[in-house]
Design a protein around this motif. Structure first.
Motif, PDB file in Angstrom:
ATOM      1  N   LYS A 224      39.423  44.605  37.507  1.00  0.00           N
ATOM      2  CA  LYS A 224      39.324  45.458  38.607  1.00  0.00           C
ATOM      3  C   LYS A 224      40.141  45.351  39.927  1.00  0.00           C
ATOM      4  O   LYS A 224      40.264  46.336  40.663  1.00  0.00           O
ATOM      5  CB  LYS A 224      37.683  45.340  39.043  1.00  0.00           C
ATOM      6  N   ARG A 225      40.352  44.221  40.046  1.00  0.00           N
ATOM      7  CA  ARG A 225      41.252  43.818  41.484  1.00  0.00           C
ATOM      8  C   ARG A 225      42.675  44.302  41.027  1.00  0.00           C
ATOM      9  O   ARG A 225      43.366  44.755  42.086  1.00  0.00           O
ATOM     10  CB  ARG A 225      41.035  42.286  41.578  1.00  0.00           C
ATOM     11  N   TYR A 226      43.198  43.988  39.855  1.00  0.00           N
ATOM     12  CA  TYR A 226      44.394  44.391  39.668  1.00  0.00           C
ATOM     13  C   TYR A 226      44.569  45.955  39.640  1.00  0.00           C
ATOM     14  O   TYR A 226      45.791  46.577  40.229  1.00  0.00           O
ATOM     15  CB  TYR A 226      45.175  44.046  38.185  1.00  0.00           C
ATOM     16  N   VAL A 227      43.678  46.504  39.297  1.00  0.00           N
ATOM     17  CA  VAL A 227      43.775  48.204  39.388  1.00  0.00           C
ATOM     18  C   VAL A 227      43.725  48.574  40.905  1.00  0.00           C
ATOM     19  O   VAL A 227      44.591  49.567  41.329  1.00  0.00           O
ATOM     20  CB  VAL A 227      42.869  48.943  38.728  1.00  0.00           C
ATOM     21  N   LYS A 228      43.163  48.087  41.719  1.00  0.00           N
ATOM     22  CA  LYS A 228      43.215  48.197  43.113  1.00  0.00           C
ATOM     23  C   LYS A 228      44.802  47.852  43.759  1.00  0.00           C
ATOM     24  O   LYS A 228      45.149  48.980  44.596  1.00  0.00           O
ATOM     25  CB  LYS A 228      42.113  47.514  43.957  1.00  0.00           C
TER      26      LYS A 228
ATOM     27  N   PRO B   1      37.549  34.080  43.535  1.00  0.00           N
ATOM     28  CA  PRO B   1      36.753  33.784  44.784  1.00  0.00           C
ATOM     29  C   PRO B   1      35.914  35.076  45.093  1.00  0.00           C
ATOM     30  O   PRO B   1      35.921  36.208  44.513  1.00  0.00           O
ATOM     31  CB  PRO B   1      37.914  33.739  45.822  1.00  0.00           C
ATOM     32  N   PRO B   2      34.849  34.880  46.007  1.00  0.00           N
ATOM     33  CA  PRO B   2      33.980  36.217  46.389  1.00  0.00           C
ATOM     34  C   PRO B   2      34.984  37.384  46.894  1.00  0.00           C
ATOM     35  O   PRO B   2      35.773  37.019  47.511  1.00  0.00           O
ATOM     36  CB  PRO B   2      33.030  35.642  47.535  1.00  0.00           C
ATOM     37  N   TRP B   3      34.388  38.494  46.814  1.00  0.00           N
ATOM     38  CA  TRP B   3      34.966  39.583  47.015  1.00  0.00           C
ATOM     39  C   TRP B   3      33.893  40.850  47.294  1.00  0.00           C
ATOM     40  O   TRP B   3      33.180  41.055  46.711  1.00  0.00           O
ATOM     41  CB  TRP B   3      36.078  40.297  46.308  1.00  0.00           C
ATOM     42  N   ASP B   4      33.956  41.576  48.549  1.00  0.00           N
ATOM     43  CA  ASP B   4      33.031  42.385  48.853  1.00  0.00           C
ATOM     44  C   ASP B   4      33.205  43.857  47.915  1.00  0.00           C
ATOM     45  O   ASP B   4      32.696  44.544  48.253  1.00  0.00           O
ATOM     46  CB  ASP B   4      32.781  42.926  50.404  1.00  0.00           C
ATOM     47  N   GLY B   5      34.336  43.983  47.302  1.00  0.00           N
ATOM     48  CA  GLY B   5      34.579  44.982  46.431  1.00  0.00           C
ATOM     49  C   GLY B   5      35.348  46.076  47.186  1.00  0.00           C
ATOM     50  O   GLY B   5      35.681  47.165  46.620  1.00  0.00           O
ATOM     51  N   THR B   6      35.513  45.896  48.759  1.00  0.00           N
ATOM     52  CA  THR B   6      36.239  46.999  49.172  1.00  0.00           C
ATOM     53  C   THR B   6      37.783  46.956  48.869  1.00  0.00           C
ATOM     54  O   THR B   6      38.325  45.924  48.927  1.00  0.00           O
ATOM     55  CB  THR B   6      35.922  47.158  50.777  1.00  0.00           C
ATOM     56  N   ARG B   7      38.448  47.957  49.169  1.00  0.00           N
ATOM     57  CA  ARG B   7      40.125  47.885  48.789  1.00  0.00           C
ATOM     58  C   ARG B   7      40.817  47.295  49.950  1.00  0.00           C
ATOM     59  O   ARG B   7      41.502  46.640  49.767  1.00  0.00           O
ATOM     60  CB  ARG B   7      40.679  49.441  48.581  1.00  0.00           C
ATOM     61  N   ASP B   8      40.519  47.751  51.152  1.00  0.00           N
ATOM     62  CA  ASP B   8      40.896  47.124  52.361  1.00  0.00           C
ATOM     63  C   ASP B   8      40.828  45.623  52.516  1.00  0.00           C
ATOM     64  O   ASP B   8      41.797  44.884  52.996  1.00  0.00           O
ATOM     65  CB  ASP B   8      40.315  47.770  53.822  1.00  0.00           C
TER      66      ASP B   8
ATOM     67  N   ALA C 171      43.745  40.344  52.446  1.00  0.00           N
ATOM     68  CA  ALA C 171      43.620  39.087  52.317  1.00  0.00           C
ATOM     69  C   ALA C 171      44.841  38.550  51.511  1.00  0.00           C
ATOM     70  O   ALA C 171      45.293  37.391  51.692  1.00  0.00           O
ATOM     71  CB  ALA C 171      42.489  38.452  51.150  1.00  0.00           C
ATOM     72  N   VAL C 172      45.639  39.422  50.583  1.00  0.00           N
ATOM     73  CA  VAL C 172      46.602  39.006  50.018  1.00  0.00           C
ATOM     74  C   VAL C 172      48.105  39.471  50.480  1.00  0.00           C
ATOM     75  O   VAL C 172      48.958  38.891  50.008  1.00  0.00           O
ATOM     76  CB  VAL C 172      46.507  39.800  48.535  1.00  0.00           C
ATOM     77  N   MET C 173      48.051  40.123  51.562  1.00  0.00           N
ATOM     78  CA  MET C 173      49.268  40.668  52.078  1.00  0.00           C
ATOM     79  C   MET C 173      49.968  39.221  52.830  1.00  0.00           C
ATOM     80  O   MET C 173      49.290  38.305  53.419  1.00  0.00           O
ATOM     81  CB  MET C 173      49.252  41.825  52.976  1.00  0.00           C
ATOM     82  N   GLY C 174      51.342  39.296  53.074  1.00  0.00           N
ATOM     83  CA  GLY C 174      51.985  38.541  53.940  1.00  0.00           C
ATOM     84  C   GLY C 174      51.253  38.395  55.488  1.00  0.00           C
ATOM     85  O   GLY C 174      50.789  39.385  55.967  1.00  0.00           O
ATOM     86  N   VAL C 175      51.577  37.095  56.070  1.00  0.00           N
ATOM     87  CA  VAL C 175      51.125  36.992  57.560  1.00  0.00           C
ATOM     88  C   VAL C 175      52.447  36.632  58.390  1.00  0.00           C
ATOM     89  O   VAL C 175      53.448  36.041  57.882  1.00  0.00           O
ATOM     90  CB  VAL C 175      50.135  35.927  57.610  1.00  0.00           C
ATOM     91  N   THR C 176      52.520  37.211  59.635  1.00  0.00           N
ATOM     92  CA  THR C 176      53.616  36.859  60.606  1.00  0.00           C
ATOM     93  C   THR C 176      52.804  36.300  61.905  1.00  0.00           C
ATOM     94  O   THR C 176      51.621  36.704  62.303  1.00  0.00           O
ATOM     95  CB  THR C 176      54.285  37.912  60.779  1.00  0.00           C
TER      96      THR C 176
END
Length: 533
Positions: free
Chosen positions: A290-294, A322-329, A334-339
């Motif tokens: 489910k997470r990979y398809v998002k 880990p816990p996830w609320d199920g929303t795409r955003d 959470a997984v994108m890079g940070v600057t």
């Protein structure tokens, strides 16, 4: 009869002389000396040796202000807008500004805009000449693009043989797209008895492209890992737990770097859509699917996205999810890079006529690039040198591409005698930041986070002492800094985990001794996965 034969022989002789003259004139014609027509070694699919080099080590140094213009142009190609809604006049203008300062990616993009008709004043012919200019600068991507032009007949006569010669040259120079194209040809023909099949070199080419961030090769490379093959393309052994695990890790890493086919493949794998022979994970896991398809959907919509901190929300088994609320955003954030800093600092307007003005967001750095020409070969900051020494009261000044340099005069000479031995040295702008580690990215594709109150740094051979997001870094002078000091190279780690090893985990020829790791964001309670048994 004899006279008739003599006449025919004379006519044939005249024709041969005329033909020889035409050929001779053609070979001295400047068009045959153009970069598009240069003679290159023919493509050799059966080469037994392939040495991987990185493209970024060969390109000219990138001007930071030009790079900001390039990123702004990329930002305006917003995938939330239909093409007709995008401000292409501004996109082209910004890209040209960057290209005029020899930003190699901007030069290639600008050629594409010409071909696609986004700049009515320039067409296909201008695109070919621009790519030729990039070729003369030694830019590997330009050789790849010229190969494509010859393959498709874009502005040149179609010639597949010449196309493959250019692509081979680009691959040898490290261009990841040429590597991917040729590797696929050498790998995918393995079962057809095709004379081009060369599995060992194809695999090395794919690894070289992958190490530079090209995820186009991940699908074929994971297959090479899953089912080891000999040089003739025949299967050496059936897939094992070890080879499947290696292939699975590769697809997971490719998903981090924006590989949509890899994310889609992992969705199908964990969802149970593959048969036992092709199944990579040890068990079906619908939650992971489910997470990979998002992620796959997000990458399919915008291929510029990267998810370097994927392990924060989607680690590979045996780690628990880990816990996830199920929303795409929430998943994407959470997984994108940070600057730490905005990618594009506000641009300070240049005072009219002030050549010596440098935007406060940047400072100048002298390069080894010099010219004795009377005009600036490309835009940017140039400083005159006389006998190798800087001229008093003449700091670097801004000149546009092909703009004449001013005439320099011998000081104190009667009637102001002009100097004839002036050398102009090129300076690039670099970001004027007080921090050594400060990665930048395309606006909107990273999260901006506060800088840690106390810097935490590790060497590659150490283990992580603080759970969170870590940024790899090499010195700015390092030839690979352009593909290491990037947010998409980040990694999420738990306390006690080892740091990635460049050769093993990135397939990048980088000595770990050159690398340091810097904490970008410490993980909070309940935000890290638990390692399973």
């Amino acid at each position: 009869m004899k006279q008739s034969v003599e006449i025919k022989l004379r006519l044939i002789g005249c024709v041969l002389l005329i033909a020889a003259g035409v050929i001779g004139n053609a070979m001295t014609n400047p068009i045959y000396k153009l970069p598009r027509n240069q003679e290159l070694p023919l493509f050799h699919p059966h080469t037994e040796k392939f040495d991987c080099v990185s493209e970024v080590a060969a390109v000219p140094p990138v001007d930071a202000q030009a790079h900001a213009w390039f990123l702004e142009a990329r930002k305006l190609e917003d995938f939330h807008l239909f093409p007709e809604e995008r401000d292409y006049p501004k996109i082209v203008r910004l890209t040209r500004q960057a290209a005029d300062r020899r930003h190699w990616q901007a030069m290639i993009n600008l050629a594409s805009f010409y071909i696609e008709g986004f700049d009515p004043k320039h067409g296909v012919g201008d695109a070919v000449m621009l790519v030729e200019e990039a070729m003369q600068l030694g830019i590997p991507a330009a050789y790849d693009r010229m190969g494509i032009y010859h393959m498709n007949g874009t502005g040149v006569t179609p010639d597949a043989t010449r196309a493959y010669a250019f692509l081979q040259k680009a691959a040898q120079m490290g261009n990841s797209y040429a590597l991917a194209y040729l590797a696929k040809k050498l790998y995918t023909n393995r079962d057809e008895g095709d004379s081009w099949s060369n599995i060992p070199v194809a695999t090395k080419m794919m690894e070289c492209a992958f190490g530079q961030g090209n995820m186009e090769v991940a699908f074929w490379l994971h297959d090479s890992y899953r089912v080891p093959r000999g040089a003739d393309g025949k299967i050496v052994e059936s897939p094992t737990a070890e080879t499947k695990s290696k292939a699975l890790r590769l697809l997971h890493e490719a998903t981090k770097q924006g590989g949509e086919p890899s994310a889609s493949k992992l969705y199908l794998q964990f969802d149970g859509s593959s048969d036992k022979y092709h199944m990579l994970p040890a068990a079906i896991d619908k939650a992971r699917a489910k997470r990979y398809v998002k992620l796959s959907d997000a990458l399919g919509f915008d291929h510029r996205r990267r998810f370097p901190n994927l392990d924060k929300m989607l680690p590979l088994p045996p780690a628990d999810l880990p816990p996830w609320d199920g929303t795409r955003d929430s998943l994407l954030n959470a997984v994108m890079g940070v600057t730490f800093s905005p990618a594009l600092p506000p641009e300070t307007p240049r005072p009219a006529g002030d050549r010596y003005f440098v935007d406060p967001a940047y400072r100048l750095r002298k390069t080894a690039e010099t010219t004795n020409a009377q005009k600036a070969p490309f835009g940017g900051y140039w400083q005159p040198l006389v006998n190798g020494q800087a001229v008093k009261d003449r700091p670097p000044a801004l000149y546009e591409k092909n703009e004449p340099f001013p005439v320099m005069y011998v000081p104190g000479e009667y009637a102001s005698k002009p100097l004839t031995d002036v050398t102009w040295v090129y300076h690039i702008t670099i970001r004027n930041t007080e921090y050594e580690v400060d990665p930048i990215a395309l606006p909107g594709l990273t999260r901006t986070v506060p800088r840690p109150a106390k810097p935490v740094t590790h060497r590659s051979h150490e283990v992580c002492t603080v759970g969170g997001i870590w940024q790899p870094w090499v010195p700015e002078s390092h030839p690979l800094q352009a593909i290491v000091n990037q947010p998409w190279r980040q990694v999420f780690l738990l306390k006690g985990q080892p740091f990635p090893q460049p050769r093993r985990d990135w397939l990048l020829e980088l000595d770990e001794k050159d690398l340091t790791w810097h904490l970008m964001e410490q993980s909070g309670p309940g935000m890290v996965p638990k390692i399973g048994g």
